[in-house]
Design an enzyme around this catalytic site. Structure first.
Site, PDB file in Angstrom:
ATOM      1  N   ASP A 139       0.833  -1.221   0.053  1.00 27.84           N
ATOM      2  CA  ASP A 139       0.136   0.037   0.235  1.00 27.84           C
ATOM      3  C   ASP A 139       0.911   1.340  -0.051  1.00 27.84           C
ATOM      4  OD1 ASP A 139      -2.647   1.188   0.420  1.00 27.84           O
ATOM      5  OD2 ASP A 139      -1.584   2.037   2.299  1.00 27.84           O
TER       6      ASP A 139
ATOM      7  N   GLU B  11       1.651  -0.439  -5.143  1.00 28.97           N
ATOM      8  CA  GLU B  11       0.997   0.517  -5.237  1.00 28.97           C
ATOM      9  C   GLU B  11       1.827   1.806  -5.590  1.00 28.97           C
ATOM     10  OE1 GLU B  11      -3.498   2.454  -3.844  1.00 28.97           O
ATOM     11  OE2 GLU B  11      -1.754   2.087  -2.389  1.00 28.97           O
TER      12      GLU B  11
END
Length: 710
Positions: free
Chosen positions: A353, A389
């Site tokens: 993330d 990401e």
């Protein structure tokens, strides 16, 4: 040594060892070690089954690590730390022995995080001073747990699915099984529920290869959610980088969650499915300087977080703080955690993330950052699946295409382009062609990256579901309690004429076709496709595009399917079977656009609707909405392990993203010698037809057709 006790006294701590960090059980007891170089002293706090606390001073200190071995302490014992030392928040020092701290290296966590001023009111201003809060947080925070539970992995082996064969299925441990009728009630929402044969069978029948789980690290909910009676359902609020989230355990939280998680991994591996974890190392649940003191902040604030002006947290994540991987201790924590999940928990990889936040140097993103360098040289992690990401919220944080091999990356350019195409907002088809073929404009640079570096997705947990993408023009997030301010407004969605639920048969038919268009585009594109759990069954969130706090039927998968949903599920299975059976639909290398031999088919060719190859004017026509892509299965420059050339069928993919029907002329020789068989048509999914070369194929408005050339 200092103690606070109303029960039996533990023995004094023996010296123990400074490594490994955390709680390490052994035949003589458990050794505890915690890095807190600025602390004057650290107390180990042991809790019995009645919750009574015993404190043992960790008197030994080696290179900033406070450590000691306590006899008689073993598996299942709950504990925490209290750090003594300087309290000066204006200069980043936040030690407060009234705050019970989790062990950053805890293998399990037990107990709930409760909203209370003793947790959130730890910084109180009085004039120009900041006073240390003297209220004890222990009754309101969870405890770390000693884990000593040897596990027999038997013949468990990683499936080791090649990247070019990978299909990712993004799922939530709890939401996937909460309503599953085949999973026993007591197992729903748990690791054991996901491991149940009924749950596993759906994944196998669907044809995905890799289950990507939303965060399973121990996490807690934010203050505003708890105050509003909600929770952080997604789990992007970590407090335990080594601990499986206790809320997903059906067997217990005194270490049983570790065994249950391993059982789940072993069951998925036995079915040939990889397990990838969505991990959040970029920030923690301690939030900004007004957030709770739970672990890092109370041990060594400046050693774990990026600080500016000595006090304020650098927030590159939108969550109040950023973990500082330029700090050796913070970097070691992240690396130790990653290796633990691979070596001890047998997971196959990670989706990171907002990874740009931890892939920075002192300021900017850098391919030579400490984090990327450490991962790249690590003999364990460099062989795991690594997905970025590739952005954060700071300046220069958007880095799609910038990560080094062997990283793959979420490609939001794919998401935006495909959504725009099918809602009728694309600027011609030039960028569409790049996305269909693996985004060579993004990933085809000098690093010799491959199409599978592009993780293609149309939807993800964050945003509309597939069904909502074709049913809503705007978000409907009032249930989140933020007056519809949360969630993106850049949905690039189209409701097909009516906002939300409708009984209009024409609108429903168009939405069903648009869903098939989006799924077919995704699964017939080069690259690594990612499906969001439930999209294959037409799951809706009622227009909520930020359901992070909805631990209810809004987010849970509904397994009670109507005829249209069953049809979509069958269509998705067909697409995945085609992809699995035909290497030409999952190219491991970028296309050359040239034939292998004179007069033969190219490995890739593009066509206008009149059957002629695309020319310069067509590529730069902003109003063009139709495109043909021919994949030459007999022209691929691929060889198998024995050195023999790989030959596959050839396919012609036709897209008509315009609202009006068109006729598409099928190219003749050398593209097809005899004709074409229709493999699928999103406007008529149950109709099988054949056409001779040179014939015209009628295409409905907003439809996709795949034909096999012969």
């Amino acid at each position: 040594m200092a103690r606070v006790s109303t029960g039996p006294q533990p023995p004094d701590a023996l010296p123990g060892r400074p490594r490994p960090l955390g709680a390490t059980p052994g035949p003589d007891g458990t050794s505890f070690a915690v890095w807190a170089p600025g602390a004057e002293a650290v107390d180990l706090c042991l809790f019995d089954d009645r919750g009574r606390e015993e404190r043992v001073r960790l008197a030994e200190r080696t290179h900033g690590v406070h450590h000691g071995l306590v006899p008689g302490v073993g598996h299942g014992r709950r504990y925490g730390f209290r750090a003594h030392g300087r309290w000066d928040p204006w200069h980043g020092e936040r030690r407060n022995p009234r705050k019970l701290l989790l062990d950053p290296y805890a293998r399990a966590v037990d107990g709930r995080f409760v909203l209370d001023d003793a947790v959130f009111g730890h910084v109180r201003a009085s004039g120009d001073d900041t006073l240390r809060d003297e209220r004890d947080s222990a009754p309101f925070v969870p405890r770390s747990v000693v884990v000593d539970d040897p596990y027999d992995w038997g013949d468990d082996r990683p499936p080791a699915v090649p990247w070019e064969e990978t299909v990712v299925y993004e799922a939530h441990v709890r939401g996937f099984t909460m309503l599953h009728p085949g999973v026993p009630q007591g197992l729903r929402g748990s690791y054991a529920g996901l491991a149940h044969p009924a749950a596993v069978q759906h994944l196998v029948d669907l044809g995905v290869t890799t289950v990507e789980l939303l965060p399973v690290h121990e996490h807690v909910s934010e203050e505003h959610l708890l105050a509003g009676g909600r929770v952080n359902y997604w789990g992007y609020n970590s407090v335990g980088f080594f601990a499986p989230h206790s809320g997903y355990s059906a067997s217990g939280t005194r270490g049983q969650q570790v065994r249950e998680f391993r059982d789940m991994v072993r069951a998925l591996h036995a079915a040939g499915l990889e397990v990838v974890l969505d991990v959040v190392y970029n920030h923690t649940a301690e939030a900004s300087e007004t957030g709770p003191t739970l672990l890092f902040r109370g041990l060594e604030n400046a050693g774990y977080y990026r600080l500016r002006d000595g006090r304020h947290y650098t927030d590159l994540t939108g969550c109040g703080n950023t973990v500082d991987t330029t700090s050796p201790a913070a970097l070691a924590l992240v690396m130790d955690s990653l290796r633990y999940w691979v070596e001890e928990m047998h997971v196959d990889g990670f989706r990171f993330d907002l990874v740009s936040a931890i892939a920075r140097g002192p300021q900017a993103f850098s391919r030579a950052s400490a984090f990327l360098t450490a991962v790249g040289q690590d003999p364990v992690l460099s062989r795991a699946k690594l997905v970025a990401e590739p952005w954060d919220l700071g300046e220069g944080g958007y880095q799609v295409g910038a990560f080094p091999p062997p990283w793959a990356e979420w490609n939001d350019k794919y998401r935006g382009t495909v959504r725009d195409l099918w809602r009728g907002r694309s600027d011609g088809v030039r960028e569409v062609a790049y996305r269909l073929t693996g985004s060579s404009d993004v990933f085809g640079g000098p690093d010799d990256r491959r199409p599978y570096a592009s993780v293609n997705f149309v939807t993800a947990h964050d945003g509309f579901t597939l069904r909502d993408l074709v049913s809503y023009d705007r978000k409907h997030n009032l249930a989140n309690g933020e007056d519809d301010r949360d969630g993106t407004d850049d949905n690039r969605s189209w409701n097909c004429g009516v906002e939300g639920p409708t009984d209009d048969p024409e609108v429903l038919a168009l939405r069903a076709r648009q869903s098939r268009n989006l799924l077919a585009t995704l699964l017939l594109s080069a690259g690594t496709p990612m499906i969001t759990a439930g999209d294959e069954m037409g799951r809706t969130q009622g227009g909520n595009n930020n359901a992070y706090c909805q631990d209810n039927e809004v987010s849970w998968l509904d397994w009670d399917l109507d005829a249209e949903q069953r049809s979509l599920l069958g269509f998705t299975r067909l697409l995945l079977r085609l992809r699995r059976e035909h290497v030409v639909l999952r190219q491991p290398r970028f296309f050359a656009g040239a034939p292998l031999e004179d007069g033969g088919r190219k490995d890739l060719a593009w066509f206008r609707r009149d059957g002629r190859e695309m020319d310069h004017a067509a590529w730069f026509d902003p109003g063009l909405r139709t495109l043909g892509m021919l994949l030459g299965g007999d022209a691929m420059p691929l060889r198998d392990a024995r050195g023999e050339r790989i030959v596959d069928d050839s396919f012609l993919l036709l897209l008509n993203a315009g609202a009006e029907p068109v006729e598409f002329t099928l190219p003749g020789a050398p593209w097809a010698l005899s004709g074409y068989d229709v493999v699928l048509d999103t406007a008529a999914p149950d109709v099988a037809l054949a056409y001779p070369a040179g014939a015209t194929v009628p295409m409905a408005g907003r439809s996709l057709v795949l034909l096999r050339a012969s």
